[in-house]
Write a protein that holds these residues in place. Sequence first.
Motif, mmCIF file in Angstrom:
data_model
loop_
_atom_site.group_PDB
_atom_site.id
_atom_site.type_symbol
_atom_site.label_atom_id
_atom_site.label_comp_id
_atom_site.label_asym_id
_atom_site.label_seq_id
_atom_site.Cartn_x
_atom_site.Cartn_y
_atom_site.Cartn_z
ATOM 1 N N LEU A 1 61.067 -32.870 51.096
ATOM 2 C CA LEU A 1 60.673 -31.707 51.875
ATOM 3 C C LEU A 1 59.611 -30.955 51.085
ATOM 4 O O LEU A 1 59.780 -30.733 49.878
ATOM 5 N N VAL A 2 58.526 -30.557 51.759
ATOM 6 C CA VAL A 2 57.462 -29.789 51.115
ATOM 7 C C VAL A 2 57.253 -28.509 51.914
ATOM 8 O O VAL A 2 56.955 -28.559 53.119
ATOM 9 N N TRP A 3 57.412 -27.357 51.276
ATOM 10 C CA TRP A 3 57.172 -26.081 51.955
ATOM 11 C C TRP A 3 55.677 -25.930 52.247
ATOM 12 O O TRP A 3 54.833 -26.234 51.400
ATOM 13 N N ASP A 4 55.374 -25.501 53.446
ATOM 14 C CA ASP A 4 53.989 -25.201 53.818
ATOM 15 C C ASP A 4 53.733 -23.731 53.509
ATOM 16 O O ASP A 4 54.124 -22.846 54.266
ATOM 17 N N GLU A 5 53.081 -23.482 52.393
ATOM 18 C CA GLU A 5 52.889 -22.110 51.935
ATOM 19 C C GLU A 5 51.851 -21.363 52.767
ATOM 20 O O GLU A 5 51.825 -20.123 52.766
ATOM 21 N N THR A 6 50.996 -22.081 53.486
ATOM 22 C CA THR A 6 50.001 -21.401 54.318
ATOM 23 C C THR A 6 50.625 -20.818 55.569
ATOM 24 O O THR A 6 50.109 -19.845 56.134
ATOM 25 N N LEU A 7 51.714 -21.388 56.022
ATOM 26 C CA LEU A 7 52.387 -20.903 57.231
ATOM 27 C C LEU A 7 53.580 -20.018 56.912
ATOM 28 O O LEU A 7 53.946 -19.140 57.701
ATOM 29 N N SER A 8 54.230 -20.242 55.775
ATOM 30 C CA SER A 8 55.443 -19.501 55.431
ATOM 31 C C SER A 8 55.096 -18.071 55.020
ATOM 32 O O SER A 8 54.145 -17.844 54.276
ATOM 33 N N THR A 9 55.883 -17.130 55.538
ATOM 34 C CA THR A 9 55.714 -15.707 55.224
ATOM 35 C C THR A 9 57.091 -15.104 54.995
ATOM 36 O O THR A 9 58.085 -15.826 54.894
ATOM 37 N N ALA A 10 57.151 -13.787 54.964
ATOM 38 C CA ALA A 10 58.449 -13.131 54.789
ATOM 39 C C ALA A 10 59.395 -13.439 55.947
ATOM 40 O O ALA A 10 60.624 -13.417 55.777
ATOM 41 N N ASP A 11 58.840 -13.725 57.141
ATOM 42 C CA ASP A 11 59.674 -13.972 58.321
ATOM 43 C C ASP A 11 59.565 -15.395 58.855
ATOM 44 O O ASP A 11 60.237 -15.734 59.839
ATOM 45 N N VAL A 12 58.730 -16.218 58.256
ATOM 46 C CA VAL A 12 58.479 -17.559 58.788
ATOM 47 C C VAL A 12 58.709 -18.584 57.680
ATOM 48 O O VAL A 12 58.266 -18.411 56.548
ATOM 49 N N LEU A 13 59.441 -19.669 58.033
ATOM 50 C CA LEU A 13 59.607 -20.798 57.133
ATOM 51 C C LEU A 13 59.034 -22.039 57.787
ATOM 52 O O LEU A 13 59.385 -22.372 58.933
ATOM 53 N N ALA A 14 58.146 -22.723 57.077
ATOM 54 C CA ALA A 14 57.555 -23.962 57.559
ATOM 55 C C ALA A 14 57.658 -25.007 56.457
ATOM 56 O O ALA A 14 57.400 -24.703 55.284
ATOM 57 N N GLY B 1 56.003 -38.505 56.860
ATOM 58 C CA GLY B 1 55.484 -38.944 58.149
ATOM 59 C C GLY B 1 54.617 -37.911 58.819
ATOM 60 O O GLY B 1 54.071 -38.152 59.897
ATOM 61 N N GLY B 2 54.495 -36.735 58.195
ATOM 62 C CA GLY B 2 53.569 -35.736 58.699
ATOM 63 C C GLY B 2 54.086 -34.869 59.822
ATOM 64 O O GLY B 2 53.307 -34.282 60.564
ATOM 65 N N TRP B 3 55.411 -34.758 59.955
ATOM 66 C CA TRP B 3 55.912 -33.831 60.970
ATOM 67 C C TRP B 3 56.379 -32.539 60.305
ATOM 68 O O TRP B 3 56.756 -32.512 59.144
ATOM 69 N N LEU B 4 56.313 -31.482 61.082
ATOM 70 C CA LEU B 4 56.434 -30.129 60.562
ATOM 71 C C LEU B 4 57.482 -29.360 61.353
ATOM 72 O O LEU B 4 57.561 -29.481 62.576
ATOM 73 N N SER B 5 58.290 -28.581 60.644
ATOM 74 C CA SER B 5 59.231 -27.651 61.282
ATOM 75 C C SER B 5 58.808 -26.233 60.927
ATOM 76 O O SER B 5 58.585 -25.921 59.755
ATOM 77 N N VAL B 6 58.686 -25.382 61.948
ATOM 78 C CA VAL B 6 58.296 -23.984 61.754
ATOM 79 C C VAL B 6 59.332 -23.103 62.435
ATOM 80 O O VAL B 6 59.608 -23.262 63.628
ATOM 81 N N THR B 7 59.931 -22.161 61.691
ATOM 82 C CA THR B 7 60.931 -21.247 62.245
ATOM 83 C C THR B 7 60.471 -19.815 62.039
ATOM 84 O O THR B 7 60.136 -19.415 60.924
ATOM 85 N N ASN B 8 60.492 -19.049 63.129
ATOM 86 C CA ASN B 8 60.166 -17.625 63.080
ATOM 87 C C ASN B 8 61.478 -16.844 63.083
ATOM 88 O O ASN B 8 62.168 -16.760 64.104
ATOM 89 N N PHE B 9 61.841 -16.282 61.928
ATOM 90 C CA PHE B 9 63.062 -15.496 61.804
ATOM 91 C C PHE B 9 62.851 -14.036 62.212
ATOM 92 O O PHE B 9 63.822 -13.290 62.311
ATOM 93 N N GLY B 10 61.606 -13.650 62.424
ATOM 94 C CA GLY B 10 61.305 -12.269 62.740
ATOM 95 C C GLY B 10 61.350 -11.980 64.227
ATOM 96 O O GLY B 10 61.883 -12.756 65.021
ATOM 97 N N ALA B 11 60.768 -10.831 64.609
ATOM 98 C CA ALA B 11 60.773 -10.395 66.006
ATOM 99 C C ALA B 11 59.429 -10.605 66.688
ATOM 100 O O ALA B 11 59.375 -10.752 67.910
ATOM 101 N N GLU B 12 58.328 -10.641 65.919
ATOM 102 C CA GLU B 12 56.997 -10.742 66.504
ATOM 103 C C GLU B 12 56.517 -12.193 66.522
ATOM 104 O O GLU B 12 56.768 -12.954 65.579
ATOM 105 N N PRO B 13 55.796 -12.592 67.589
ATOM 106 C CA PRO B 13 55.273 -13.963 67.655
ATOM 107 C C PRO B 13 54.271 -14.239 66.537
ATOM 108 O O PRO B 13 53.606 -13.334 66.030
ATOM 109 N N VAL B 14 54.181 -15.509 66.143
ATOM 110 C CA VAL B 14 53.212 -15.936 65.124
ATOM 111 C C VAL B 14 52.462 -17.151 65.649
ATOM 112 O O VAL B 14 52.959 -17.904 66.500
ATOM 113 N N ASP B 15 51.248 -17.361 65.141
ATOM 114 C CA ASP B 15 50.438 -18.499 65.559
ATOM 115 C C ASP B 15 51.018 -19.799 65.027
ATOM 116 O O ASP B 15 51.499 -19.875 63.889
ATOM 117 N N LEU B 16 50.936 -20.844 65.867
ATOM 118 C CA LEU B 16 51.320 -22.182 65.452
ATOM 119 C C LEU B 16 50.073 -22.966 65.064
ATOM 120 O O LEU B 16 49.000 -22.762 65.635
#
Length: 570
Positions: free
Chosen positions: A501-514, A519-534
């Motif tokens: 597993l490799v954390w995507d630091e460009t997408l991960s924030t205080a409320d987002v984990l990517a 194989g090049g597939w990605l999981s992105v979770t928004n734990f916050g309340a506001e939408p974020v760009d994919l």
Amino acid sequence: MTQLIDSRTPLLVDDPDWWRQAVVYQIYPRSFADATGDGIGDLRGIISRIDYLAALGIDAVWLSPFYPSALADGGYDVDDYRDVDPRIGTLEEFDAMAAALHEAGIRLIVDIVPNHSSNRHRWFREALASPPGSPARERYIFRDGRGEHGEIPPSDWTSVFGGPAWTRVEDGQWYLHTFAIEQPDWNWSHPEVREDFLTTLRFWADRGVDGFRVDDANLLAKDLSADPLPTAEELAAMPLDGTHPTTDRDEVQDIYAAWRAVFDEYTPPRTAVAEAWIESPERRARYASPASLGQAFNFDLLQADFDAAQFRRIVTDNLEQVTLSGSSNTWVLSNHDVVRHVTRYGLAPLKGRHAKQGIDWMLAGAPEDEIDRGLGERRARAATLFELALPGSAYLYQGEELGLHEVTDIPDEQRQDPAFWRSTPEERTQDGLGRDGTRVPLPWSRTGSSFGFGDGGSHLPQPAWFGELSVEAEEADPGSSLQMYRCALALRHELQGGEELVWDETLSTADVLAFERPGGWLSVTNFGAEPVDLPAGELLLASGPLDGDAAVGSRRLPGATTAWLRRSAL
């Protein structure tokens, strides 16, 4: 070398590492499906639903206790470790179920309960009929009491379910029960106890069982030689470093080394997973080593708030822990002992609700007027996709694929959990109403006296809202929780590669984990309340609707949502 004689597919026989990234579905047999119409789930009921399990896409079933039992603790009080409760089925039906599961490509793990038997076990009945100091009593933990006439328990210890941990028998001695009175602890220093459990392991492995979930794996070895025994306060203050009198002693690994030798008699070797509430990564790794049980549950996500920082720390820590053992991670969000995660995530943050080793928190109730059901459902779906994207194995609890909430409105007189009956009204207010709410029989159809569970009703009452969360209702709804689980498990089988597993630091924030998987597939979770760009890429699955217009490349991930993507070529 013991050879299997049951009808298994070559795929199941040939893969010794199937467990490393398996999805395992826990069946609580009394509450899964009732084919006999007596209100209690049974093996024939499980057989009748194997097509459902296969369509779900699981790799294995974990079967909670099905042994003869007075049900003082939901079957974890075992009368006979090598038989089936006649209310649940027969050994012949067990064999038929195992063969049918294997034919469907599903392996079978069974619960084994080695810390204690029931008080109806033939050896405990023999112990009660024998005098103090007799060989029969040495298989359990009997002690003389304190005081002038032995009328005071050997120590002031409290059982997990409340009340004293010692019970006095007619001749004046006391026996230890870490849990209910009906669950006397085994003396694992006794060679007959050790040998009998090896016989039990072989008995079920010879019937085609692929592995074992080991209940309270850290409690078997005990040293109660101190005189006097430590007080409860002294016991709680002792370090958990392998020398504690009652938990996670170093010599427990001698027991599991003998079990491992039995597992390795088979082709492929039998697997095991330890239920061991141990906070130390180094200590937990001992249970997960190849020389021991091979895997150990981590309950860290199960105890966490829906919070990005907590989830990241837990995943990072557990990925480091498996390097200590050479095992793989075991991710859990719900099981038969805890409030369902759909309900937990609809409550206020859990900080402070769970005590040492999670025991008090496991029994915590979920007051209906405190639950934000919609929020809990969105968070649960997001957390599930997060969990299923992780390397390692995932353990699912029956009904979570339907998005079932905890059932809170069970009349007191219908409750079965000993933790409820051994607690005071004040303790119930503080710690909740026990575990019955997560063990209510499943709804299979929209209507009927038990929503399709069986013709004779259900042993615990089902709420009216179960119909809309039934299998029948959700199979007709493409946006249902069931359909999301089916899609996720199918994709997981297609995508799952190595255990990196490799954390995507460009997408991960205080409320987002990517994070990215091989194989090049990605999981992105928004734990916050506001939408974020994919990011750009092929959307494989999302736990809920996205914002924006995918046709023009504008996609935003709402709060409490997870998306799986395949990255565009870089």
